[in-house]
Design an enzyme around this catalytic site. Structure first.
Site: not given
Ligand code: DIR
Ligand code: MN
Ligand code: MN
Ligand code: MN
Length: 299
Positions: A97, A124, A126, A128, A141, A226, A228, A271
């Protein structure tokens, strides 16, 4: 409509290998054909050049893993997208991402080098919204939305020059995994996030209506999807699966409603991880999501 496809085959921003094969998997799932069947004229611009992790030094700088090669790929993606003629619909394929720092910037700067306000719909699991300080992993990401709004390392936030996203122009949907300090940053910034609890309680129709109202005055809307965000049972081939995601129909309904609004001007699909997938199911599902956003109807 004229649709231009651009791949960014990069997994440098993720904690796990494999999403660099996303563009290839999506093409193998007949992305272009699905969009041509809807009457669109589709041009595939190929891929942006991305460094191979095997050929470069990991070079972790101030908690940022693979910063320089990620910046190079994002800059290249932003330049290519910004150069597309007005009226073309850029469909950009990740990649992890972090590619969206480039694609969102490119879309905002298209037709106006100083940048314009643009709505961002971030679908998403997340948010992000990490900065190098809040991130537990150092993986870029997890940082693109914070960087787009000007938070974090200046090298990440400077991709669009002085242009930045306004937090009030962003709506997130499908959220169910947020890191501790990331939560504080998100609240402080005032980004609207619809969690899975909101999806359960309000339903996608209401969330779509509120999103359109919130982004009411904006003439361009970018959807960053995304894979996911969807439940792992629907999309098993993603780098960071989180249980309790959007159903297949919730994903399609959101895309169908956004399509009917006629307001979306660009999209990312990111992703998709073929290594972890089952017979390319995730890429096929995501091609279906793009088709729904670009006009596919049941009747
Ligand atoms: C977690 C994983 N919040 C990090 N993040 C994501 O590593 O910052 N996973 N975007 O897809
Ligand atoms: Mn993402
Ligand atoms: Mn994600
Ligand atoms: Mn990600």
């Amino acid at each position: 409509m004229n649709i231009s496809i651009l791949g960014i085959p990069m997994d440098l921003g993720a904690g796990r290998r494999g999403v660099d094969m996303g563009p290839s998997a999506l093409r193998n799932a007949h992305l272009s054909r699905a969009l041509r069947d809807l009457g669109h004229s589709v041009t595939d611009l190929g891929d942006v050049r991305v460094a191979l992790p095997e050929s470069i030094d990991k070079h972790e700088e101030g908690g940022l893993v693979f910063l320089d090669p990620i910046l190079d790929a994002c800059r290249a993606a932003a330049e290519q997208v910004a150069a597309l003629p007005e009226g073309t619909f850029p469909l950009t394929l990740g990649g992890d991402h972090s590619v969206s720092m480039g694609t969102v910037t490119g879309n905002a700067l298209r037709g106006n080098p100083a940048g314009e306000r643009m709505g961002l719909i971030w679908v998403d699991a997340h948010t992000d919204y990490n900065t190098p300080h809040s991130s537990p992993s150092g993986n870029i990401h997890g940082m693109p939305v914070a960087a787009l709004t000007g938070r974090g390392d200046p090298r990440l936030t400077g991709l669009g020059g002085d242009w930045h996203m306004r937090p009030e122009d962003i709506v997130m949907i499908g959220i169910r995994s947020v890191d501790t300090f990331e939560r504080d940053l998100l609240r402080e910034a005032g980004v609207k996030a619809y969690t899975m609890k909101d999806v359960d309680q309000l339903g996608m129709t209401r969330i779509h209506e509120e999103t359109m109202e919130r982004l009411g005055g904006l003439s361009r809307l970018h959807v960053s999807f995304d894979a996911d965000a969807l439940d792992p049972s629907v999309c098993p081939g993603v780098g960071t699966p989180v249980p309790g995601g959007l159903t297949y129909r919730e994903g399609h309904l959101l895309m169908e409603l956004l399509s009917e609004s006629g307001r979306v001007t660009s999209m990312d699909i990111v992703e998709v991880n073929p290594i972890l997938d089952t017979r390319n199911q995730t890429a096929e599902v995501m091609v279906g999501m793009a088709a729904s956003l670009l006009g596919q109807r049941i009747l």
